[in-house]
Design a protein around this motif. Structure first.
Motif, mmCIF file in Angstrom:
data_model
loop_
_atom_site.group_PDB
_atom_site.id
_atom_site.type_symbol
_atom_site.label_atom_id
_atom_site.label_comp_id
_atom_site.label_asym_id
_atom_site.label_seq_id
_atom_site.Cartn_x
_atom_site.Cartn_y
_atom_site.Cartn_z
ATOM 1 N N GLU A 137 -9.861 -2.309 -8.551
ATOM 2 C CA GLU A 137 -8.455 -1.901 -8.619
ATOM 3 C C GLU A 137 -7.959 -1.372 -7.281
ATOM 4 O O GLU A 137 -6.775 -1.516 -6.944
ATOM 5 N N MET A 138 -8.835 -0.748 -6.510
ATOM 6 C CA MET A 138 -8.406 -0.174 -5.236
ATOM 7 C C MET A 138 -7.888 -1.240 -4.279
ATOM 8 O O MET A 138 -7.046 -0.962 -3.429
ATOM 9 N N LYS A 139 -8.394 -2.456 -4.421
ATOM 10 C CA LYS A 139 -8.054 -3.525 -3.483
ATOM 11 C C LYS A 139 -6.731 -4.195 -3.813
ATOM 12 O O LYS A 139 -6.147 -4.873 -2.965
ATOM 13 N N GLU A 140 -6.230 -4.032 -5.028
ATOM 14 C CA GLU A 140 -4.961 -4.642 -5.408
ATOM 15 C C GLU A 140 -3.849 -4.083 -4.529
ATOM 16 O O GLU A 140 -3.790 -2.877 -4.286
ATOM 17 N N GLU A 141 -2.956 -4.955 -4.070
ATOM 18 C CA GLU A 141 -1.994 -4.556 -3.036
ATOM 19 C C GLU A 141 -1.155 -3.338 -3.407
ATOM 20 O O GLU A 141 -1.022 -2.411 -2.585
ATOM 21 N N PRO A 142 -0.568 -3.261 -4.609
ATOM 22 C CA PRO A 142 0.220 -2.054 -4.919
ATOM 23 C C PRO A 142 -0.620 -0.786 -4.861
ATOM 24 O O PRO A 142 -0.169 0.255 -4.358
ATOM 25 N N ASN A 143 -1.855 -0.866 -5.363
ATOM 26 C CA ASN A 143 -2.733 0.296 -5.334
ATOM 27 C C ASN A 143 -3.162 0.622 -3.911
ATOM 28 O O ASN A 143 -3.247 1.800 -3.529
ATOM 29 N N ARG A 144 -3.451 -0.423 -3.129
ATOM 30 C CA ARG A 144 -3.888 -0.208 -1.752
ATOM 31 C C ARG A 144 -2.812 0.529 -0.957
ATOM 32 O O ARG A 144 -3.102 1.466 -0.204
ATOM 33 N N LYS A 145 -1.558 0.133 -1.151
ATOM 34 C CA LYS A 145 -0.464 0.794 -0.438
ATOM 35 C C LYS A 145 -0.270 2.227 -0.920
ATOM 36 O O LYS A 145 -0.029 3.139 -0.116
ATOM 37 N N ALA A 146 -0.380 2.423 -2.223
ATOM 38 C CA ALA A 146 -0.197 3.773 -2.770
ATOM 39 C C ALA A 146 -1.300 4.715 -2.291
ATOM 40 O O ALA A 146 -1.042 5.887 -1.964
ATOM 41 N N ILE A 147 -2.519 4.206 -2.219
ATOM 42 C CA ILE A 147 -3.635 5.028 -1.741
ATOM 43 C C ILE A 147 -3.447 5.370 -0.274
ATOM 44 O O ILE A 147 -3.729 6.492 0.158
ATOM 45 N N ALA A 148 -2.973 4.410 0.511
ATOM 46 C CA ALA A 148 -2.747 4.657 1.943
ATOM 47 C C ALA A 148 -1.724 5.771 2.143
ATOM 48 O O ALA A 148 -1.906 6.668 2.974
#
Length: 402
Positions: A137-148
């Motif tokens: 899940e961390m690699k999915e684009e929406p999640n990746r941006k939110a984590i950043a």
């Protein structure tokens, strides 16, 4: 330094493992002593221990601590998390005093659970309504941006510690190495002693490279989580994300947190084919840096390249130490081997790439030595940087500019 006296401490309670028949009884005793509402509920039940209507649910995902959700709808708070530290704490794998100082400060700035109480071998926290992530899940684009974005905000935290704001990333690894060296000496394990010398040399080379490439500049030092794997990132019921579990938190290098997070895409099985592509990394950097700092994306990528190696060393040494003292059901020894194997597979190509992208000039080519010449490939980088490097034999190698 902010004081922690307001947090209740119950020194006479030391919880057994969750599987022990006395865990629930000890847990209730702890909550009665630490939280007034739970004590009052006990009295309402005639002093019978307050067990009626209380539920216990193990929380999975971590490999350092055991966590249990305790729920009683007649109390406020009705749901709390009791965290029992692993037995590895006897070797001070985690600095619990520093963690205790930092947690209230982190919570006040909007991260993690509220610290409700501490006891002899753990603590009580508020319950967070959400679900921890899975590596994929961390690699999915929406999640990746939110984590950043969340990481960018986390790195802006101001936390008072006994160490000030000096980076502790390398000093933490060195302490773990000293513990392993002491154990090897106590047991007269010569093979382990040799391995520790090798690991220390690798660490020396990495720290020197961080310095020589200017990556230890104060602008790169922030308060780091140091352990942003999937299990420490929660998606809350309101859709937002939250970081949790700050036991390895300290000041360190922002590129370490980013590189370590990327490494954690691999999961505990260490499938590094999941490591993010350059495009995925750059979209992360864009969100992390924000519109005002896009010119530094390539610089951040170089830093992440090097700290990807530091991350493998950090957790490789940690896992080896855990294998000697932890009671958690996890194959720490094998995990240590996997992390060191990943380090050595990446080491030479990383320094070759750093040598190219740093645009070092000169006439003599850099010759990186094969893996059989343990920890000497790092000297190839030093060869580009006018450094005199001490090798294990005690001799100094004086290098000219590339």
């Amino acid at each position: 330094m902010e004081a922690c006296e307001a947090i209740p401490h119950v020194p006479n309670v030391k919880l057994p493992p969750f599987t022990d028949s006395k865990f629930e009884e000890g847990c209730l005793q702890l909550l009665r002593n630490a939280l007034p509402a739970w004590d009052e509920r006990t009295e309402e039940n005639g002093g019978n221990g307050g067990g009626t209507g209380v539920t216990f649910r193990p929380i999975t995902g971590g490999i350092t601590n055991a966590m249990v959700e305790v729920q009683d709808e007649t109390c406020r708070p009705s749901r709390v998390v009791v965290r029992r530290f692993g037995d590895d704490d006897e070797r001070e794998v985690v600095d619990r005093q520093q963690e205790k100082q930092a947690l209230p400060q982190i919570a006040r700035q909007g991260f993690g659970a509220q610290l409700l109480a501490t006891f002899a071998n753990g603590r009580v926290e508020s319950f967070l309504h959400g679900k921890t992530m899975e590596p994929a899940e961390m690699k999915e684009e929406p999640n990746r941006k939110a984590i950043a974005k969340l990481m960018r905000n986390f790195h802006r935290l101001k936390v008072d510690t006994d160490r000030g704001n000096q980076p502790a990333t390398f000093s933490t690894i060195r302490q773990w190495l000293r513990d392993l060296e002491d154990l090897a000496e106590e047991t007269e394990n010569q093979a382990m002693q040799q391995k520790m010398r090798c690991w220390k040399a690798e660490l020396d080379g990495l720290e020197r490279a961080v310095h020589d490439l200017g990556m230890d500049h104060p602008n790169n030092v922030v308060y780091c989580h140091h352990d942003l794997l999937a299990g420490n990132i929660m998606r809350m019921e309101d859709g937002n994300m939250q970081f949790i579990d700050f036991e390895y938190g300290s000041y360190g290098y922002r590129a370490f947190d980013i590189a370590n997070h990327f490494n954690e895409y691999a999961g505990f099985e260490c499938d590094y084919s999941r490591y993010p592509s350059q495009e995925e990394r750059y979209t992360f950097y864009q969100e992390y840096l924000g519109p005002e700092d896009q010119a530094n994306i390539d610089k951040l990528e170089r830093q992440v390249m090097l700290f990807r190696l530091v991350s493998h060393v950090f957790w490789g040494v940690w896992a080896k130490l855990q294998s000697t003292c932890s009671s958690i059901d996890f194959d720490f020894a094998n995990y240590a081997e996997l992390r060191w194997s990943a380090y050595f597979q990446l080491r030479d190509q990383t320094f070759q790439a750093l040598g190219r992208c740093c645009k070092l000039k000169g006439s003599e080519a850099v010759n990186f030595l094969p893996l059989s010449s343990t920890h000497l490939s790092i000297h190839g980088l030093c060869k580009c940087l006018h450094v005199a490097w001490k090798v294990p034999s005690g001799k100094f190698l004086h290098f000219a500019m590339q």
